[in-house]
Motif scaffolding. Structure first.
Motif, short mmCIF file in Angstrom:
data_model
loop_
_atom_site.label_atom_id
_atom_site.label_comp_id
_atom_site.label_asym_id
_atom_site.label_seq_id
_atom_site.Cartn_x
_atom_site.Cartn_y
_atom_site.Cartn_z
N ASP A 1 20.08 -2.74 38.50
CA ASP A 1 21.27 -2.30 38.22
C ASP A 1 22.10 -3.16 37.08
OD1 ASP A 1 21.17 -0.35 40.00
OD2 ASP A 1 21.95 -1.90 41.71
N VAL A 2 22.81 -2.48 36.24
CA VAL A 2 23.34 -3.27 35.17
C VAL A 2 24.87 -3.22 35.18
CG1 VAL A 2 23.74 -3.42 32.81
CG2 VAL A 2 21.53 -2.94 33.63
N ALA A 3 25.59 -4.35 35.29
CA ALA A 3 27.03 -4.31 35.26
C ALA A 3 27.34 -5.17 33.99
CB ALA A 3 27.47 -5.04 36.66
N PRO A 4 28.05 -4.36 33.08
CA PRO A 4 28.58 -4.79 31.73
C PRO A 4 29.55 -5.74 31.89
CG PRO A 4 27.99 -2.68 31.42
CD PRO A 4 27.91 -2.82 33.01
N ARG A 5 29.86 -6.84 31.41
CA ARG A 5 31.06 -7.80 31.48
C ARG A 5 30.93 -8.67 30.31
NH1 ARG A 5 28.21 -12.52 33.73
NH2 ARG A 5 26.15 -11.63 34.59
N LEU B 1 20.69 2.67 25.83
CA LEU B 1 20.22 1.69 26.39
C LEU B 1 19.54 1.89 27.78
CD1 LEU B 1 22.40 -1.36 25.44
CD2 LEU B 1 20.42 -0.50 24.45
N ALA B 2 19.73 3.11 28.23
CA ALA B 2 19.17 3.38 29.45
C ALA B 2 17.79 3.21 29.80
CB ALA B 2 19.84 4.74 30.21
N GLY B 3 17.09 4.06 28.71
CA GLY B 3 15.61 3.82 28.80
C GLY B 3 14.81 2.71 28.61
N ARG B 4 15.53 1.60 28.01
CA ARG B 4 14.96 0.19 28.23
C ARG B 4 15.19 -0.33 29.45
NH1 ARG B 4 14.43 -3.97 23.02
NH2 ARG B 4 13.35 -1.92 22.51
N VAL B 5 16.39 -0.29 30.00
CA VAL B 5 16.76 -0.84 31.05
C VAL B 5 15.74 -0.50 32.50
CG1 VAL B 5 18.41 -0.91 33.11
CG2 VAL B 5 19.03 -1.27 30.64
N GLU B 6 15.26 0.90 32.22
CA GLU B 6 14.68 1.36 33.19
C GLU B 6 12.75 0.87 32.84
OE1 GLU B 6 12.90 5.76 34.95
OE2 GLU B 6 14.47 5.68 33.31
N THR B 7 12.51 0.66 31.54
CA THR B 7 10.99 0.52 31.41
C THR B 7 11.00 -0.91 31.76
OG1 THR B 7 11.31 1.89 29.34
CG2 THR B 7 9.75 0.13 29.42
N ILE B 8 11.94 -1.84 31.25
CA ILE B 8 11.39 -3.19 31.84
C ILE B 8 11.97 -3.58 33.18
CG2 ILE B 8 12.00 -3.91 29.56
CD1 ILE B 8 14.74 -4.84 30.10
N GLY B 9 12.34 -2.78 34.05
CA GLY B 9 12.84 -2.96 35.27
C GLY B 9 13.92 -4.01 35.47
N PRO C 1 30.07 0.74 29.14
CA PRO C 1 29.22 1.25 30.37
C PRO C 1 28.30 2.39 30.17
CG PRO C 1 31.16 0.39 30.95
CD PRO C 1 31.49 0.41 29.67
N ALA C 2 28.89 3.21 29.23
CA ALA C 2 28.25 4.46 28.68
C ALA C 2 26.89 4.45 28.29
CB ALA C 2 29.12 5.07 27.70
N LEU C 3 26.47 3.05 27.65
CA LEU C 3 25.16 2.82 26.91
C LEU C 3 24.12 2.88 28.26
CD1 LEU C 3 26.35 0.06 24.51
CD2 LEU C 3 25.79 2.23 23.88
N PHE C 4 24.51 2.18 29.22
CA PHE C 4 23.71 1.97 30.45
C PHE C 4 23.50 3.21 31.38
CE2 PHE C 4 25.24 -2.05 28.92
CZ PHE C 4 24.04 -2.75 28.70
N ALA C 5 24.62 4.23 31.26
CA ALA C 5 24.31 5.35 32.09
C ALA C 5 23.27 6.20 31.82
CB ALA C 5 25.76 6.05 31.93
N PRO C 6 22.83 7.05 32.69
CA PRO C 6 21.82 7.93 32.36
C PRO C 6 21.97 8.96 31.17
CG PRO C 6 22.20 7.80 34.82
CD PRO C 6 23.43 7.19 34.15
N GLY C 7 20.99 8.75 30.22
CA GLY C 7 21.29 9.40 29.13
C GLY C 7 21.81 8.45 27.98
N GLY C 8 22.15 7.44 28.32
CA GLY C 8 22.74 6.35 27.43
C GLY C 8 21.72 5.61 26.36
#
Length: 537
Positions: free
Chosen positions: A94-98, A83-91, A74-81
């Protein structure tokens, strides 16, 4: 609804790029140079298909796809992670790793459920490809399969095939008249190739219980499709076995599944990684079979996705069937690379916003050119796309996670124990034993005096005391040979004109002439003399 999200396209990455599930069975291609992100794209597509309730089969060449069984950090998607920038860029929202439902398979039975098939199900065409046989050897292999059908011999594993080939070698003169020429050299070549195959460990692939295709198409109680991951890291050491197995699996799906037309979503998504191994040095009949499967398996509800470094690795007849394209970066370091890049760019529907050939070598890791089919089945214009990050772990799963997934598998215990029922090798061995027993029963009783006579003959040949041709039988005794008398000494009183043995010169000549008549040369002389006499008359 009815689409799976691939990533964000356009200059800002805000334009969502999707794959319509109704068009997902029109096959696809994922290509790109090493290290450009193809494996992550496979992982993303597998996750999306699973969430849509579509079962997936894919080969794990490097071991990274086992990470589907473990949730991402989950730390990869948290702010500053990372992958956080790409998640925000492509819209992406909310991301829930599983983790995802994964079934692990392995041809060698080491990292997953064993995968087996029978020699009969493999068939002579694919088996000849696997053994690298020439035309004459493939013809002998076809005769073996024909004979097995005619005589009810089940070909389950390699020992069955080896026993049948030995039987054909013993009967090859009769079979050559009824089935075509069978040479001992061809049989020997096939036997050697089978021995090599056994040495490589492929013998475990042939046998029972054979793989049930229904086990590849199951779903979880929550509706998610199961992802079957084939461990292929060791399998890749035998690339021809790898390609032949996947082609066999495709052929079995084509033969067994019913026609469904164009369903709302595929019944199975099949990913064929390292696809160039299938087409390298493939004979024409095999390429025709691949083309047939690619054309017709769509109506069975199966979407096939080939993965390779360049579209040029796939024959044009097959490439023309691949409507959904994800092209990662290609590098043009050599003239050949430059030609492959131009070919890849020309296969896309152009986008007026950019030059495909110029953009293609400039794509970064995790970025691709994407073109999928629209609702009418026409290709969409190519779009530069940021591939979305996967929700599962990028990289191999931890060993405890993998073992737990294997232990919790609904197929645990079904394939682990091999079954060796009566088949060709046992039937042919029983036939040979019966023939040997019948021959022994029909043999005449041995003569107890033959050994004595053979021994006496050997002693005669060695200068023994018994004369040649003399045989002893019960009821009588062997007569003794008369003792030899010493020759009389010659005297000075013998008549003139006689030899020292008492014969005249004329008598000696006549005896010599008579002996010559018994010889081949003498018979020739006699025929000449008599022939001349009769001719003179």
């Amino acid at each position: 609804m009815g689409e799976i999200f691939i990533g964000g396209g356009g200059v800002e990455g805000r334009d969502p790029q999707t794959l319509i599930l109704r068009r997902a069975n029109r096959h696809g291609l994922v290509a790109g140079a090493t290290g450009t992100g193809k494996t992550v794209t496979l992982q993303v597509l597998a996750e999306a298909f699973s969430d849509a309730g579509v079962p997936v089969f894919m080969a794990d060449v490097k071991g990274d796809l086992s990470g589907l069984a473990q949730a991402a950090d989950p730390a990869l998607f948290a702010p500053g992670g990372k992958l956080a920038g790409r998640v925000e860029t492509i819209g992406m929202g909310d991301v829930a790793p599983r983790a995802f439902p994964v079934l692990f398979w392995d041809l060698f039975g080491e990292q997953g459920h064993p995968v087996r098939t029978t020699i009969t199900e493999m068939g002579p065409l694919l088996l000849a490809r696997l053994l690298e046989l020439n035309d004459a050897q493939e013809g002998v292999l076809n005769i073996a399969f024909r004979l097995a059908d005619e005589e009810g011999l089940a070909l389950l594993d390699l020992k069955d095939l080896r026993a049948l080939l030995a039987e054909i070698g013993a009967r090859r003169q009769a079979l050559s008249l009824s089935h075509g020429h069978v040479s001992a050299a061809s049989i020997g070549a096939i036997q050697r190739r089978l021995l090599v195959l056994e040495t490589e460990g492929a013998a475990a692939f042939f046998g029972e219980p054979a793989l049930d295709l229904a086990d590849l198409m199951g779903a979880e109680p929550d509706g998610r499709g199961r992802i079957s991951v084939l461990a292929a890291d060791r399998l890749m050491r035998s690339p021809r076995l790898y390609a032949t197995f996947l082609l066999w699996l495709l052929s079995e799906l084509f033969e067994e599944l019913p026609e469904v037309g164009d369903p709302d979503k595929p019944k199975l998504a099949f990913f064929f990684d390292e696809a160039h191994l299938l087409f390298d040095s493939a004979p024409r009949p095999l390429l025709e079979k691949v083309e047939q499967v690619a054309r017709l398996i769509r109506s069975k509800g199966v979407g096939v996705y080939f993965i390779s470094q360049s579209p040029a690795d796939v024959p044009d007849a097959v490439l023309g069937q691949l409507g959904n394209r994800v092209q990662h970066a290609l590098r043009a370091y050599t003239p050949r690379d430059a030609r492959a890049l131009r070919v890849a760019a020309e296969t896309f529907r152009p986008n007026p916003a950019f030059d495909t050939a110029e953009v293609l070598p400039l794509l970064g890791v995790g970025e691709a050119l994407v073109s999928t089919l629209d609702a009418k089945g026409a290709p969409r214009p190519v779009e530069r796309t940021l591939i979305r990050p996967p929700l599962s772990r990028m990289g191999p799963a931890d060993p405890p996670i993998r073992e737990a997934a294997r232990a919790a598998s609904p197929l645990a215990g079904k394939y682990e124990t091999a079954i060796d029922r009566e088949s060709a090798s046992e039937i042919l061995a029983a036939r040979a034993a019966q023939a040997a027993a019948a021959a022994e029963a029909a043999a005449p009783e041995p003569d107890p005096f033959d050994a004595w006579n053979r021994g006496e003959a050997e002693r005669r040949d060695d200068g023994g005391e018994f004369s040649r041709g003399r045989r002893w039988r019960p009821g009588g005794s062997a007569p003794k040979q008369a003792p030899k008398q010493a020759p009389k000494p010659a005297t000075n009183s013998q008549p003139a004109g006689r030899s020292r043995q008492g014969d005249s010169v004329g008598d000696a000549f006549m005896k010599s002439f008579a002996r010559s008549l018994g010889s081949r040369a003498g018979r020739t002389i006699l025929r000449g003399v008599l022939g001349g006499l009769f001719k003179g008359r």
